[in-house]
Design an enzyme around this catalytic site. Structure first.
Site, PDB file in Angstrom:
ATOM      1  N   ARG A   1       0.812  -1.227   0.000  1.00 44.10           N
ATOM      2  CA  ARG A   1       0.000   0.000   0.000  1.00 44.10           C
ATOM      3  C   ARG A   1       0.840   1.269   0.000  1.00 44.10           C
ATOM      4  NH1 ARG A   1      -5.289  -1.343   3.338  1.00 44.10           N
ATOM      5  NH2 ARG A   1      -5.882  -3.251   2.233  1.00 44.10           N
TER       6      ARG A   1
ATOM      7  N   ASP B   1     -15.817   8.625   8.966  1.00 41.88           N
ATOM      8  CA  ASP B   1     -14.694   7.720   8.724  1.00 41.88           C
ATOM      9  C   ASP B   1     -13.407   8.518   8.913  1.00 41.88           C
ATOM     10  OD1 ASP B   1     -14.631   4.756   7.160  1.00 41.88           O
ATOM     11  OD2 ASP B   1     -12.725   5.863   7.144  1.00 41.88           O
TER      12      ASP B   1
END
Ligand SMILES: C[S@@+](CC[C@H](N)C(=O)[O-])C[C@H]1O[C@@H](n2cnc3c(N)ncnc32)[C@H](O)[C@@H]1O
Length: 291
Positions: free
Chosen positions: A53, A162
């Protein structure tokens, strides 16, 4: 070889070739930043995930190794880089009507009950905590609209939060690939899902108007003042250590009204984590103790 590397599926299955050296110490430094900022616990088995990532970001920044990246993350002025790093590390898998029994319960048991026994001011507050790209919040909104029948006279709001600012941008736009909407029942799709360009669909304004998407780190200060009748926090705490889960569920209990409901993910449990709730259905809990 070129043929092999052009297939993402094959590339994923291949062992990661570490073009950017990452020492154990580098991995630990990243894991520490992630744990202290997000609560997400990255065990050693997550090393290739972290590499996969973040390697792209090292390339973009023109860095040669993870040690230089960690030095950069440590700099006080690199707030934006730490945000990017968190966005890259979070796992955002979600879907419309994921764990459909929760939405049936919400519509048929909770909202229908509140409709028959309206709360003071007809005030209805729900929270999707860890909402990812928004499918959960839009599914909740469909259940609310269907359960209430007519929203007139109701003060109904859904807060959706979030930590990952990228997924929130997607959620706010409310535009999805058509194939992501297959789990939306025809009775909802015909009312709330409108065609958009390039094979995509857009969520109806009637849903978007109910939802406020805001960034929020569950381990930071919560600015909300009122309490909620319903909190969905599903498939979020699986990434947290037990002690962090305990703190979070205590806070959820504080933010729920008496008899408020907490919905958690299929592989999560409150057993021996928080005793202020009682199970009332599959991964559905009612707040029973005020403190
Ligand atoms: C796997 S998704 C779950 C999405 C949705 N709740 C569902 O069940 O389909 C987990 C979400 O939790 C968010 N998250 C992780 N740690 C967080 C934190 N400390 N504060 C807020 N959100 C967090 C991630 O960014 C991610 O979008």
């Amino acid at each position: 070889m070129a043929l092999l590397s052009s297939s993402p599926a094959v590339a994923e299955a291949m062992p990661i070739e570490e073009s950017y050296p990452m020492t154990d110490q580098d991995f630990d430094r990243i894991a520490t930043v992630v744990r202290t900022t997000t609560g997400i616990a990255l065990g050693p088995h997550k090393r290739s995930l972290v590499y996969g990532r973040l390697a792209k970001r090292l390339r973009q920044l023109g860095l040669d190794d993870f040690s230089s990246y960690c030095d950069r993350l440590d700099l006080p002025e690199e707030e934006d880089e730490r945000r990017r790093m968190v966005n890259a590390i979070t796992t955002n898998l979600t879907s419309f009507f994921r764990e459909p029994h929760h939405f049936e319960h919400l519509e048929r048991d909770v909202i229908a009950h509140l409709r028959a026994n309206p709360p003071t001011g007809h005030r209805l507050r729900l929270w999707s905590a860890g909402c990812s790209t928004g499918e959960e919040a839009y599914s909740m909104a469909m259940a609310v609209v269907a359960g209430l029948g007519d929203l007139r006279g109701w003060d109904a709001r859904i807060l959706a939060t979030d930590i990952d600012t990228d997924v929130l941008a997607h959620a706010r736009a409310g535009v999805y690939a058509r194939e992501r909407c297959q789990a939306i029942a025809p009775r909802f799709a015909s009312r709330f899902v409108h065609p958009a360009d390039r094979g995509r669909v857009r969520m109806a304004d009637a849903l978007s108007q109910l939802i406020t998407f805001n960034p929020l780190n569950l381990f930071d200060h919560w600015p909300m003042t009122g309490k909620f009748q319903v909190i969905f926090c599903r498939n979020v705490v699986i990434y947290f250590k037990k002690e962090d889960q305990k703190k979070l569920f205590e806070r959820f209990a504080d933010y729920l009204e008496p008899d408020g409901l907490l919905y958690i993910g299929h592989s999560e449990s409150l057993f021996r984590v928080c005793d202020r709730f009682q199970p009332v259905g599959r991964t559905i809990y009612r707040k029973v103790r005020p403190s």
